[in-house]
Scaffold this active site. Sequence first.
Site, PDB file in Angstrom:
ATOM      1  CD  GLU A 160      38.817 -14.902  13.752  1.00 18.26           C
ATOM      2  OE1 GLU A 160      39.423 -13.500  13.506  1.00 18.26           O
ATOM      3  OE2 GLU A 160      38.262 -14.693  13.282  1.00 18.26           O
ATOM      4  CB  ILE A 194      25.971 -15.892   5.526  1.00 14.63           C
ATOM      5  CG1 ILE A 194      26.470 -17.239   5.833  1.00 14.63           C
ATOM      6  CG2 ILE A 194      24.381 -15.661   4.379  1.00 14.63           C
ATOM      7  CD1 ILE A 194      25.022 -17.824   6.997  1.00 14.63           C
ATOM      8  CB  THR A 231      30.021  -4.679   2.924  1.00 18.33           C
ATOM      9  OG1 THR A 231      29.901  -5.897   4.103  1.00 18.33           O
ATOM     10  CG2 THR A 231      28.881  -3.800   3.936  1.00 18.33           C
ATOM     11  CG  HIS A 266      33.156  -8.435   5.581  1.00 16.98           C
ATOM     12  ND1 HIS A 266      32.772  -9.452   6.813  1.00 16.98           N
ATOM     13  CD2 HIS A 266      34.460  -8.329   6.923  1.00 16.98           C
ATOM     14  CE1 HIS A 266      33.672 -10.071   7.616  1.00 16.98           C
ATOM     15  NE2 HIS A 266      34.711  -9.037   7.579  1.00 16.98           N
ATOM     16  CG  PHE A 311      38.375 -24.763   1.984  1.00 17.59           C
ATOM     17  CD1 PHE A 311      39.373 -23.895   2.744  1.00 17.59           C
ATOM     18  CD2 PHE A 311      37.408 -24.189   1.652  1.00 17.59           C
ATOM     19  CE1 PHE A 311      38.377 -21.817   2.492  1.00 17.59           C
ATOM     20  CE2 PHE A 311      36.950 -23.592   1.197  1.00 17.59           C
ATOM     21  CZ  PHE A 311      37.463 -22.320   2.409  1.00 17.59           C
ATOM     22  NE  ARG A 341      25.579 -25.654  -0.846  1.00 15.49           N
ATOM     23  CZ  ARG A 341      24.283 -25.239  -1.604  1.00 15.49           C
ATOM     24  NH1 ARG A 341      23.951 -24.571  -0.629  1.00 15.49           N
ATOM     25  NH2 ARG A 341      23.986 -25.194  -3.103  1.00 15.49           N
TER      26      ARG A 341
END
Length: 160
Positions: free
Chosen positions: A67, A91, A95, A97, A122, A136
């Site tokens: 989103e 993370i 799957t 996804h 980004f 990070r």
Amino acid sequence: MATINKNLSTYDKATIPNAKNLRFGIVVSEWNDNITEPLFQGALDALVDCGALRANILRWNVPGSYELVFGSKKMIQTREVDAIIAIGSVIRGETSHFDYVCSATAQGIKDLNVQFDTPVIFCVLTDDTLQQSIDRSGGKHGNKGTEAAIAAIKMAVLGM
């Protein structure tokens, strides 16, 4: 690994333009907030350290990294900001996804940078493990939010 020899929080303030007269938007994913909140804090701290006024920093939350694109687009269309930082964390799970969310988010933010004159930075961690994300977002590799804030300042000035 790109961050192995670099600390994401390190910058030379003398080489960064003063951000006092710039307005920033930060769109933050609520998903993996244990990662996105430290990223936000790193970005906020760096912006303020480089002269940005807190009153000129607008934060919007969105449910997840996917989103971020819509949230950033609406911010471009409805608020006068000089740059936007899109903060998220995806993370890898069991799957595919992960691949779809990462790809769509990266492409969407790229598309915003092509379609509009407001730079969208980004700042989405796409890590294989939670530990990599921790490293990070203020851990041993520094804070990607800090690095994104410096990029936002530089891109905002470039766009003027």
